[in-house]
Structures are given as C-alpha cells and as structure tokens.
Design a protein around this motif. Structure first.
Motif, PDB file in Angstrom:
ATOM      1  N   ILE A   1       8.906  -0.250   5.136  1.00  0.00           N
ATOM      2  CA  ILE A   1       8.668   0.820   4.179  1.00  0.00           C
ATOM      3  C   ILE A   1       9.667   0.624   3.034  1.00  0.00           C
ATOM      4  O   ILE A   1      10.858   0.478   3.280  1.00  0.00           O
ATOM      5  CB  ILE A   1       8.886   2.207   4.821  1.00  0.00           C
ATOM      6  N   THR A   2       9.168   0.594   1.802  1.00  0.00           N
ATOM      7  CA  THR A   2      10.028   0.397   0.645  1.00  0.00           C
ATOM      8  C   THR A   2       9.673   1.433  -0.430  1.00  0.00           C
ATOM      9  O   THR A   2       8.645   2.089  -0.350  1.00  0.00           O
ATOM     10  CB  THR A   2       9.867  -1.018   0.049  1.00  0.00           C
ATOM     11  N   GLU A   3      10.526   1.545  -1.419  1.00  0.00           N
ATOM     12  CA  GLU A   3      10.283   2.476  -2.517  1.00  0.00           C
ATOM     13  C   GLU A   3       9.409   1.809  -3.580  1.00  0.00           C
ATOM     14  O   GLU A   3       9.623   0.648  -3.927  1.00  0.00           O
ATOM     15  CB  GLU A   3      11.609   2.926  -3.130  1.00  0.00           C
ATOM     16  N   ALA A   4       8.465   2.561  -4.118  1.00  0.00           N
ATOM     17  CA  ALA A   4       7.572   2.039  -5.142  1.00  0.00           C
ATOM     18  C   ALA A   4       8.325   1.628  -6.400  1.00  0.00           C
ATOM     19  O   ALA A   4       7.903   0.718  -7.114  1.00  0.00           O
ATOM     20  CB  ALA A   4       6.498   3.073  -5.481  1.00  0.00           C
ATOM     21  N   LYS A   5       9.468   2.240  -6.654  1.00  0.00           N
ATOM     22  CA  LYS A   5      10.200   1.947  -7.886  1.00  0.00           C
ATOM     23  C   LYS A   5      10.688   0.506  -7.950  1.00  0.00           C
ATOM     24  O   LYS A   5      11.013   0.016  -9.022  1.00  0.00           O
ATOM     25  CB  LYS A   5      11.362   2.922  -8.087  1.00  0.00           C
ATOM     26  N   LYS A   6      10.695  -0.200  -6.825  1.00  0.00           N
ATOM     27  CA  LYS A   6      11.106  -1.604  -6.861  1.00  0.00           C
ATOM     28  C   LYS A   6      10.154  -2.451  -7.711  1.00  0.00           C
ATOM     29  O   LYS A   6      10.505  -3.529  -8.151  1.00  0.00           O
ATOM     30  CB  LYS A   6      11.252  -2.184  -5.451  1.00  0.00           C
TER      31      LYS A   6
ATOM     32  N   MET B   1       0.835  -1.199   0.000  1.00  0.00           N
ATOM     33  CA  MET B   1       0.000   0.000   0.000  1.00  0.00           C
ATOM     34  C   MET B   1       0.869   1.248   0.000  1.00  0.00           C
ATOM     35  O   MET B   1       1.860   1.336   0.739  1.00  0.00           O
ATOM     36  CB  MET B   1      -0.916   0.009   1.218  1.00  0.00           C
ATOM     37  N   SER B   2       0.474   2.221  -0.812  1.00  0.00           N
ATOM     38  CA  SER B   2       1.190   3.487  -0.886  1.00  0.00           C
ATOM     39  C   SER B   2       0.958   4.308   0.380  1.00  0.00           C
ATOM     40  O   SER B   2      -0.150   4.354   0.907  1.00  0.00           O
ATOM     41  CB  SER B   2       0.712   4.286  -2.102  1.00  0.00           C
ATOM     42  N   ILE B   3       2.034   4.959   0.815  1.00  0.00           N
ATOM     43  CA  ILE B   3       1.905   5.940   1.897  1.00  0.00           C
ATOM     44  C   ILE B   3       2.348   7.313   1.391  1.00  0.00           C
ATOM     45  O   ILE B   3       2.646   8.208   2.167  1.00  0.00           O
ATOM     46  CB  ILE B   3       2.683   5.521   3.165  1.00  0.00           C
ATOM     47  N   GLY B   4       2.395   7.451   0.058  1.00  0.00           N
ATOM     48  CA  GLY B   4       2.777   8.719  -0.561  1.00  0.00           C
ATOM     49  C   GLY B   4       4.284   8.852  -0.679  1.00  0.00           C
ATOM     50  O   GLY B   4       5.052   8.006  -0.211  1.00  0.00           O
ATOM     51  N   ASP B   5       4.724   9.922  -1.347  1.00  0.00           N
ATOM     52  CA  ASP B   5       6.150  10.204  -1.551  1.00  0.00           C
ATOM     53  C   ASP B   5       6.891   9.027  -2.178  1.00  0.00           C
ATOM     54  O   ASP B   5       8.058   8.773  -1.842  1.00  0.00           O
ATOM     55  CB  ASP B   5       6.828  10.607  -0.235  1.00  0.00           C
ATOM     56  N   ALA B   6       6.229   8.300  -3.077  1.00  0.00           N
ATOM     57  CA  ALA B   6       6.803   7.148  -3.794  1.00  0.00           C
ATOM     58  C   ALA B   6       7.243   6.034  -2.843  1.00  0.00           C
ATOM     59  O   ALA B   6       8.150   5.272  -3.141  1.00  0.00           O
ATOM     60  CB  ALA B   6       7.959   7.590  -4.689  1.00  0.00           C
ATOM     61  N   LEU B   7       6.581   5.937  -1.683  1.00  0.00           N
ATOM     62  CA  LEU B   7       6.888   4.896  -0.697  1.00  0.00           C
ATOM     63  C   LEU B   7       5.686   3.986  -0.499  1.00  0.00           C
ATOM     64  O   LEU B   7       4.539   4.406  -0.619  1.00  0.00           O
ATOM     65  CB  LEU B   7       7.277   5.526   0.642  1.00  0.00           C
ATOM     66  N   LEU B   8       5.985   2.739  -0.152  1.00  0.00           N
ATOM     67  CA  LEU B   8       4.966   1.731   0.123  1.00  0.00           C
ATOM     68  C   LEU B   8       5.217   1.127   1.490  1.00  0.00           C
ATOM     69  O   LEU B   8       6.356   1.066   1.954  1.00  0.00           O
ATOM     70  CB  LEU B   8       5.026   0.601  -0.904  1.00  0.00           C
ATOM     71  N   ILE B   9       4.152   0.622   2.102  1.00  0.00           N
ATOM     72  CA  ILE B   9       4.304  -0.249   3.269  1.00  0.00           C
ATOM     73  C   ILE B   9       3.886  -1.634   2.821  1.00  0.00           C
ATOM     74  O   ILE B   9       2.912  -1.801   2.082  1.00  0.00           O
ATOM     75  CB  ILE B   9       3.493   0.236   4.492  1.00  0.00           C
TER      76      ILE B   9
ATOM     77  N   GLN C   1       3.452   3.606  12.103  1.00  0.00           N
ATOM     78  CA  GLN C   1       3.603   2.994  13.427  1.00  0.00           C
ATOM     79  C   GLN C   1       3.738   1.473  13.339  1.00  0.00           C
ATOM     80  O   GLN C   1       4.232   0.841  14.269  1.00  0.00           O
ATOM     81  CB  GLN C   1       2.407   3.344  14.305  1.00  0.00           C
ATOM     82  N   LEU C   2       3.282   0.879  12.226  1.00  0.00           N
ATOM     83  CA  LEU C   2       3.345  -0.576  12.070  1.00  0.00           C
ATOM     84  C   LEU C   2       4.703  -1.055  11.558  1.00  0.00           C
ATOM     85  O   LEU C   2       5.030  -2.238  11.689  1.00  0.00           O
ATOM     86  CB  LEU C   2       2.250  -1.045  11.097  1.00  0.00           C
ATOM     87  N   ALA C   3       5.470  -0.146  10.956  1.00  0.00           N
ATOM     88  CA  ALA C   3       6.755  -0.534  10.365  1.00  0.00           C
ATOM     89  C   ALA C   3       7.658  -1.167  11.420  1.00  0.00           C
ATOM     90  O   ALA C   3       7.720  -0.725  12.565  1.00  0.00           O
ATOM     91  CB  ALA C   3       7.441   0.679   9.745  1.00  0.00           C
ATOM     92  N   GLY C   4       8.342  -2.237  11.023  1.00  0.00           N
ATOM     93  CA  GLY C   4       9.253  -2.947  11.913  1.00  0.00           C
ATOM     94  C   GLY C   4       8.606  -4.103  12.653  1.00  0.00           C
ATOM     95  O   GLY C   4       9.307  -4.913  13.268  1.00  0.00           O
TER      96      GLY C   4
END
Length: 195
Positions: A61-66, A45-53, A93-96
C-alpha cells in the motif's frame, strides 16, 4: 516536471505510469513487440483515501502522491458501491504478498512469439506463455490490478471480441488497450505528462 496534485481517486481507479528507469524502459520495449508501441510500464489501483495498492517487489500500500509529477494516466471503471467496498476490503488482504518477478520472462517469450508469428502472417499478439505457464499465482503490477478487480467485484475486463480477459496475460500496455475499448466502459479521469 509538472508538480500536479493527484486528484481524489475512487476505489478501483487504475493508474498507469512510466519512469526513466532501465526496468521501465525494458518493460516498454518488450511489450511494444506485441502491440507496436508501449506507453506505460507500471499499473497500480486506488483503494481510496489517497492510497494505492501496487506490486513493486512486493504487494504494498503506497500513497498516491508518489506519482505527482510523473507521467501517468488514471482510469475509472464502472463499479457499484458494493464493488467499491469489496475491492478495498479484498485488496488489503493481498498486501505483503510477494511480487511475481519470475513472470517477467513469460512476457518476453510472448513478445518473441508474437514477432515470430508476424513473420508467418499472424495478426494477433501471442499470450500463450503468460496464460499457460503461470509458474506461480504471484502477480506483477498489471496482473494484480485485473486479478483483484475480477476476484473482488462483479466487473470483468473484456477483450475486443467480448471475451473475459485472463488476468495472467495483462501487461501494463495491454491494460491500457483494454481500458480504451468501449466494451469496458472505462473513462480517463487524469492524464499527466512530464516536461
């Protein structure tokens, strides 16, 4: 492979993907036993700024470009500005946290029960094991997406009967089916295939 750039995604946009790995193939095989076919094996799921969870061995948290050049679909659900802000704040808050790998056998048991049910004339897939034997509240990828959306926004995924969906029962294949239902008002914003 096509090297298509992932467009800007809004917070709450959902990516479904597949790869050629053994795990992706196994997930698609097992979930196809419930639905007849399964196109995707992973959700993020996108969290904006080209990042996904996403949940891949842990929630990260990863980059969408992957996902550039991979077979994916991106879907947008109707979220208010407040819901969009809340989904970003809440999911960070869920990351990790840990990944629910021990839940994967529950999907396999639901698939087997679905096949047995078909022998006796049942028409609907079985979700008993995933809904009743949660083992832990640690989600796998598609469960994380639905859990986060239900926890941090006012949006609710509904099944074909209009009932709220239990996040514990959602595989990537079922998530795609839910996104296609008119009741959920989702719109596909990207479909990218590989060569």
């Amino acid at each position: 492979m096509k090297n298509t750039k992932i467009p800007e995604l809004k917070p709450g946009d959902i990516i479904l993907s597949r790869s050629g790995t053994w795990l992706s193939k196994a997930i698609r095989f097992v979930t196809s036993l419930q639905s007849g076919s399964s196109e995707y094996s992973h959700a993020a799921m996108s969290i904006g700024d080209a990042l996904l969870i996403e949940a891949l061995w842990e929630i990260s948290i990863t980059e969408a470009k992957k996902y550039e050049g991979q077979q994916i679909q991106a879907w947008r659900i109707p979220l208010s500005e407040t819901d969009s802000r809340n989904i970003v704040h809440g999911t960070l808050q869920l990351a990790g946290q840990n990944y629910g790998i021990m839940k994967l056998p529950l999907f396999a048991m639901d698939a087997a029960a679905t096949q047995i049910g078909k022998l006796f004339g049942a028409k609907n897939p079985c979700y008993w094991f995933t809904s009743k034997l949660g083992i832990t509240n640690l989600p796998v990828c598609s469960q994380l997406v639905v859990y986060a959306i239900h926890k941090f926004t006012s949006y609710r995924f509904r099944d074909e009967n209009g009932n709220e969906v239990n996040w514990k029962t959602v595989s990537p294949d079922r998530l795609q089916d839910l996104l296609k239902l008119p009741i959920n008002k989702a719109v596909m914003v990207l479909e990218q295939a590989t060569n």
